[in-house]
Write a protein that holds these residues in place. Structure first.
Motif, PDB file in Angstrom:
ATOM      1  N   ASP A  68       0.831  -1.196   0.000  1.00 18.13           N
ATOM      2  CA  ASP A  68       0.000   0.000   0.000  1.00 18.13           C
ATOM      3  C   ASP A  68       0.870   1.252   0.000  1.00 18.13           C
ATOM      4  OD1 ASP A  68      -2.635   1.222   0.000  1.00 18.13           O
ATOM      5  OD2 ASP A  68      -2.167   1.885   2.030  1.00 18.13           O
ATOM      6  N   LEU A  69       1.990   1.232   0.719  1.00 20.90           N
ATOM      7  CA  LEU A  69       2.914   2.368   0.706  1.00 20.90           C
ATOM      8  C   LEU A  69       3.378   2.648  -0.722  1.00 20.90           C
ATOM      9  CD1 LEU A  69       5.737   3.255   3.128  1.00 20.90           C
ATOM     10  CD2 LEU A  69       6.161   3.249   0.710  1.00 20.90           C
ATOM     11  N   LYS A  70       3.776   1.613  -1.457  1.00 17.78           N
ATOM     12  CA  LYS A  70       4.235   1.802  -2.837  1.00 17.78           C
ATOM     13  C   LYS A  70       3.115   2.372  -3.712  1.00 17.78           C
ATOM     14  CE  LYS A  70       6.138  -2.396  -3.236  1.00 17.78           C
ATOM     15  NZ  LYS A  70       6.914  -3.529  -3.791  1.00 17.78           N
ATOM     16  N   HIS A  71       1.906   1.863  -3.512  1.00 17.64           N
ATOM     17  CA  HIS A  71       0.761   2.376  -4.277  1.00 17.64           C
ATOM     18  C   HIS A  71       0.512   3.850  -3.945  1.00 17.64           C
ATOM     19  CE1 HIS A  71      -3.192   2.719  -6.085  1.00 17.64           C
ATOM     20  NE2 HIS A  71      -3.644   3.128  -4.902  1.00 17.64           N
ATOM     21  N   GLN A  72       0.503   4.173  -2.652  1.00 16.78           N
ATOM     22  CA  GLN A  72       0.261   5.554  -2.242  1.00 16.78           C
ATOM     23  C   GLN A  72       1.384   6.493  -2.688  1.00 16.78           C
ATOM     24  OE1 GLN A  72      -2.545   6.783  -1.071  1.00 16.78           O
ATOM     25  NE2 GLN A  72      -3.452   4.737  -1.077  1.00 16.78           N
ATOM     26  N   ALA A  73       2.610   5.982  -2.782  1.00 15.93           N
ATOM     27  CA  ALA A  73       3.723   6.800  -3.275  1.00 15.93           C
ATOM     28  C   ALA A  73       3.432   7.283  -4.697  1.00 15.93           C
ATOM     29  CB  ALA A  73       5.029   6.009  -3.232  1.00 15.93           C
ATOM     30  N   LYS A  74       2.845   6.439  -5.507  1.00 19.81           N
ATOM     31  CA  LYS A  74       2.483   6.826  -6.881  1.00 19.81           C
ATOM     32  C   LYS A  74       1.286   7.766  -6.881  1.00 19.81           C
ATOM     33  CE  LYS A  74       4.227   2.522  -8.748  1.00 19.81           C
ATOM     34  NZ  LYS A  74       3.871   1.170  -9.068  1.00 19.81           N
TER      35      LYS A  74
END
Length: 192
Positions: A68-74
Protein backbone atom coordinates in the motif's frame (compact mmCIF):
# COMPACT_ATOMS: atom_id res chain seq x y z
CA UNK A 1 -6.97 13.55 -4.56
CA UNK A 2 -5.67 13.86 -1.01
CA UNK A 3 -7.21 16.55 1.14
CA UNK A 4 -4.74 19.41 1.24
CA UNK A 5 -4.16 23.02 2.16
CA UNK A 6 -1.99 25.44 0.23
CA UNK A 7 -0.48 28.45 2.01
CA UNK A 8 0.89 30.93 -0.50
CA UNK A 9 3.90 32.72 0.96
CA UNK A 10 4.72 34.31 -2.41
CA UNK A 11 7.88 32.20 -2.40
CA UNK A 12 9.77 30.57 -5.24
CA UNK A 13 9.89 27.16 -3.56
CA UNK A 14 7.27 24.94 -1.98
CA UNK A 15 7.43 22.66 1.06
CA UNK A 16 5.21 19.59 0.93
CA UNK A 17 4.30 18.64 4.50
CA UNK A 18 3.35 15.15 5.74
CA UNK A 19 1.92 14.69 9.26
CA UNK A 20 2.38 11.80 11.70
CA UNK A 21 -0.11 8.98 12.38
CA UNK A 22 -3.35 10.17 13.94
CA UNK A 23 -2.57 13.79 13.17
CA UNK A 24 -3.64 16.10 10.34
CA UNK A 25 -2.24 18.67 7.97
CA UNK A 26 -3.31 21.47 10.32
CA UNK A 27 -1.10 20.09 13.11
CA UNK A 28 2.04 20.66 11.04
CA UNK A 29 1.54 24.32 10.06
CA UNK A 30 3.49 25.91 12.93
CA UNK A 31 6.41 23.50 12.56
CA UNK A 32 6.53 24.01 8.79
CA UNK A 33 6.43 27.80 9.09
CA UNK A 34 9.17 27.66 11.74
CA UNK A 35 11.47 25.43 9.67
CA UNK A 36 10.76 26.86 6.22
CA UNK A 37 9.55 30.47 6.50
CA UNK A 38 10.60 31.22 2.90
CA UNK A 39 8.53 28.45 1.31
CA UNK A 40 4.97 28.14 0.16
CA UNK A 41 3.34 25.31 2.10
CA UNK A 42 1.43 22.41 0.62
CA UNK A 43 0.07 20.34 3.50
CA UNK A 44 -1.38 16.91 2.71
CA UNK A 45 -3.69 14.77 4.81
CA UNK A 46 -3.23 11.02 4.83
CA UNK A 47 -6.23 9.27 3.27
CA UNK A 48 -6.23 5.99 5.22
CA UNK A 49 -8.55 5.91 8.22
CA UNK A 50 -8.87 2.11 8.46
CA UNK A 51 -7.52 1.95 12.02
CA UNK A 52 -9.41 5.03 13.16
CA UNK A 53 -6.18 7.06 13.00
CA UNK A 54 -5.32 9.12 9.91
CA UNK A 55 -2.23 7.91 8.06
CA UNK A 56 -0.81 7.84 4.53
CA UNK A 57 -0.79 4.07 4.04
CA UNK A 58 -2.26 1.01 5.69
CA UNK A 59 -0.87 -1.36 8.29
CA UNK A 60 -1.27 -5.11 8.14
CA UNK A 61 -0.61 -8.08 10.45
CA UNK A 62 3.15 -7.70 9.85
CA UNK A 63 3.22 -3.97 10.58
CA UNK A 64 3.58 -1.50 7.73
CA UNK A 65 1.77 -2.48 4.52
CA UNK A 66 4.60 -1.87 2.06
CA UNK A 67 2.46 -2.70 -0.98
CA UNK A 68 0.00 0.00 0.00
CA UNK A 69 2.91 2.37 0.71
CA UNK A 70 4.23 1.80 -2.84
CA UNK A 71 0.76 2.38 -4.28
CA UNK A 72 0.26 5.55 -2.24
CA UNK A 73 3.72 6.80 -3.27
CA UNK A 74 2.48 6.83 -6.88
CA UNK A 75 -0.92 8.31 -6.00
CA UNK A 76 0.62 11.15 -4.00
CA UNK A 77 3.20 11.83 -6.72
CA UNK A 78 0.34 12.15 -9.23
CA UNK A 79 -1.55 14.43 -6.82
CA UNK A 80 1.53 16.64 -6.43
CA UNK A 81 1.82 17.06 -10.20
CA UNK A 82 -1.85 18.07 -10.39
CA UNK A 83 -1.42 20.49 -7.48
CA UNK A 84 1.69 21.96 -9.13
CA UNK A 85 -0.56 22.88 -12.08
CA UNK A 86 -3.51 24.02 -9.94
CA UNK A 87 -1.38 26.47 -7.94
CA UNK A 88 0.86 27.48 -10.87
CA UNK A 89 4.06 26.13 -9.27
CA UNK A 90 5.52 24.85 -12.56
CA UNK A 91 9.10 26.02 -12.13
CA UNK A 92 9.35 25.68 -8.37
CA UNK A 93 11.44 23.09 -6.55
CA UNK A 94 9.47 21.02 -4.05
CA UNK A 95 11.03 20.15 -0.70
CA UNK A 96 9.44 17.73 1.80
CA UNK A 97 9.00 17.59 5.57
CA UNK A 98 7.56 14.55 7.30
CA UNK A 99 7.19 13.22 10.81
CA UNK A 100 6.67 9.53 11.72
CA UNK A 101 4.10 8.07 9.28
CA UNK A 102 4.62 11.12 7.08
CA UNK A 103 8.38 10.60 7.19
CA UNK A 104 7.84 7.01 6.07
CA UNK A 105 5.65 8.20 3.21
CA UNK A 106 8.33 10.59 1.95
CA UNK A 107 11.01 7.94 2.37
CA UNK A 108 8.85 5.51 0.39
CA UNK A 109 8.46 8.08 -2.39
CA UNK A 110 12.21 8.67 -2.51
CA UNK A 111 13.07 4.94 -2.41
CA UNK A 112 10.45 4.18 -5.07
CA UNK A 113 11.60 7.28 -7.01
CA UNK A 114 8.02 8.41 -7.68
CA UNK A 115 8.63 12.14 -7.15
CA UNK A 116 11.69 14.37 -7.35
CA UNK A 117 11.85 16.34 -4.13
CA UNK A 118 14.88 18.64 -3.96
CA UNK A 119 15.38 18.18 -0.20
CA UNK A 120 13.57 16.02 2.34
CA UNK A 121 13.70 16.27 6.12
CA UNK A 122 12.73 12.87 7.53
CA UNK A 123 11.80 13.06 11.23
CA UNK A 124 11.56 9.73 13.11
CA UNK A 125 11.14 7.23 10.26
CA UNK A 126 10.75 3.46 10.59
CA UNK A 127 12.73 0.83 8.72
CA UNK A 128 11.18 0.20 5.28
CA UNK A 129 12.12 -3.11 3.69
CA UNK A 130 12.03 -1.76 0.13
CA UNK A 131 14.61 -1.93 -2.64
CA UNK A 132 15.90 1.44 -3.80
CA UNK A 133 14.96 2.24 -7.38
CA UNK A 134 17.69 4.12 -9.23
CA UNK A 135 17.46 7.76 -10.16
CA UNK A 136 16.56 9.63 -6.98
CA UNK A 137 18.41 12.92 -6.52
CA UNK A 138 16.67 14.01 -3.31
CA UNK A 139 18.99 15.37 -0.62
CA UNK A 140 17.93 13.52 2.55
CA UNK A 141 18.38 14.48 6.18
CA UNK A 142 17.19 11.98 8.79
CA UNK A 143 16.55 12.76 12.46
CA UNK A 144 16.63 9.55 14.49
CA UNK A 145 16.33 8.91 18.23
CA UNK A 146 18.26 6.58 20.53
CA UNK A 147 15.12 5.16 22.17
CA UNK A 148 12.53 5.44 19.41
CA UNK A 149 9.93 2.73 20.08
CA UNK A 150 9.23 2.48 16.32
CA UNK A 151 12.86 2.03 15.26
CA UNK A 152 15.05 -0.22 17.41
CA UNK A 153 18.85 0.06 17.15
CA UNK A 154 19.28 -2.87 14.75
CA UNK A 155 16.56 -1.56 12.40
CA UNK A 156 18.08 1.91 12.66
CA UNK A 157 21.38 0.51 11.40
CA UNK A 158 19.59 -1.48 8.68
CA UNK A 159 17.84 1.71 7.57
CA UNK A 160 21.11 3.65 7.39
CA UNK A 161 22.81 0.81 5.51
CA UNK A 162 19.93 0.57 3.04
CA UNK A 163 19.92 4.32 2.39
CA UNK A 164 23.70 4.54 1.94
CA UNK A 165 23.43 4.74 -1.89
CA UNK A 166 21.31 7.90 -1.46
CA UNK A 167 24.01 9.56 0.71
CA UNK A 168 21.70 10.79 3.47
CA UNK A 169 22.82 13.01 6.31
CA UNK A 170 21.63 11.52 9.58
CA UNK A 171 21.65 12.69 13.16
CA UNK A 172 20.95 10.59 16.24
CA UNK A 173 19.27 12.41 19.14
CA UNK A 174 18.88 11.23 22.73
CA UNK A 175 15.27 10.44 23.52
CA UNK A 176 12.24 8.67 22.12
CA UNK A 177 9.82 9.18 19.23
CA UNK A 178 8.67 12.75 20.04
CA UNK A 179 10.83 15.54 18.64
CA UNK A 180 13.29 17.30 20.94
CA UNK A 181 14.42 20.92 21.12
CA UNK A 182 17.72 19.82 19.57
CA UNK A 183 15.83 18.31 16.61
CA UNK A 184 14.09 21.59 15.98
CA UNK A 185 17.21 23.68 16.43
CA UNK A 186 19.24 21.55 14.01
CA UNK A 187 16.39 21.36 11.48
CA UNK A 188 16.11 25.15 11.22
CA UNK A 189 19.00 25.44 8.77
CA UNK A 190 18.03 22.60 6.44
CA UNK A 191 15.58 24.44 4.19
CA UNK A 192 17.47 27.75 4.06
Amino acid sequence: MHSHRFIDQKAHQTLVVFHGMGSSKEDMIDLALHLAPHHNLLLLDGSDLSSGLRRYFKRNANGLDLEDLKHQAKVIADDLELLRIEYNLHDQPFDALGYSNGANMILGMVIENTFAFRNALILRPAYLDLQIKPGSTTHLRLHLATHDQYLNPSDRQRLLDKLKPLNPVSQLYPGAHPLSEDDLKDAQTFFK
